[in-house]
Design an enzyme around this catalytic site. Sequence first.
Site, PDB file in Angstrom:
ATOM      1  N   HIS A  21      41.357  41.833  48.610  1.00  0.00           N
ATOM      2  CA  HIS A  21      41.435  41.302  47.243  1.00  0.00           C
ATOM      3  C   HIS A  21      42.698  41.774  46.539  1.00  0.00           C
ATOM      4  O   HIS A  21      43.595  40.977  46.292  1.00  0.00           O
ATOM      5  CB  HIS A  21      40.172  41.682  46.448  1.00  0.00           C
ATOM      6  CG  HIS A  21      40.187  41.190  45.041  1.00  0.00           C
ATOM      7  ND1 HIS A  21      39.810  41.974  43.969  1.00  0.00           N
ATOM      8  CD2 HIS A  21      40.540  39.991  44.523  1.00  0.00           C
ATOM      9  CE1 HIS A  21      39.924  41.260  42.856  1.00  0.00           C
ATOM     10  NE2 HIS A  21      40.358  40.056  43.158  1.00  0.00           N
ATOM     11  N   HIS A  70      36.669  46.395  42.912  1.00  0.00           N
ATOM     12  CA  HIS A  70      35.787  45.364  42.354  1.00  0.00           C
ATOM     13  C   HIS A  70      34.604  45.115  43.283  1.00  0.00           C
ATOM     14  O   HIS A  70      34.014  44.047  43.289  1.00  0.00           O
ATOM     15  CB  HIS A  70      36.575  44.079  42.094  1.00  0.00           C
ATOM     16  CG  HIS A  70      37.923  44.363  41.472  1.00  0.00           C
ATOM     17  ND1 HIS A  70      39.068  44.466  42.238  1.00  0.00           N
ATOM     18  CD2 HIS A  70      38.267  44.649  40.211  1.00  0.00           C
ATOM     19  CE1 HIS A  70      40.094  44.792  41.438  1.00  0.00           C
ATOM     20  NE2 HIS A  70      39.632  44.905  40.206  1.00  0.00           N
TER      21      HIS A  70
HETATM   22 FE1  FES Z   1      38.808  45.333  46.407  1.00  0.00          FE
HETATM   23 FE2  FES Z   1      39.233  43.935  44.181  1.00  0.00          FE
HETATM   24  S1  FES Z   1      40.600  45.279  45.198  1.00  0.00           S
HETATM   25  S2  FES Z   1      37.420  44.044  45.385  1.00  0.00           S
END
Ligand code: FES
Length: 132
Positions: A62, A81
């Site tokens: 992500h 997140h």
């Molecule tokens: Fe891992 Fe957003 S950086 S869920």
Amino acid sequence: SALLEYPENRLGNVADLTVNEPLDIAYPDADSPGVLLKLGQPVEGGVGPDGDIVAYSVLCPHKGWLMAYNAADRTLNCPGHFSRFDCEAGGQQIWGHATQNLPQFTLRVDDKGDIYADGASDLIFGRPSNVL
Ligand code: FES
């Protein structure tokens, strides 16, 4: 998912591994931390005498936060997140915001038990291509 080829690198030896205890590695270079894992049962992409040795990037697809291994359910978990990836299922995303599965490193084991990586299943976070 596309297989990305990187130069081959030795990550460790079968004798270094204990079931469900991750060993920190870096592949294909020092800026790409990962884990080498012996899972205790044959799994997708698993190598070695028991077909249970796998390796993953620990940079969350992500936004690149560093993830931690949860031995209880054999997942890699992101503190950013809260994305979660299944280490027994090729790095499949279980929950979260990432738009790709976790890069699994392709491994081979030689007859001395040395474990080598030579590629990845998906792009490592922050890398636009397979160029080092
Ligand atoms: Fe891992 Fe957003 S950086 S869920």
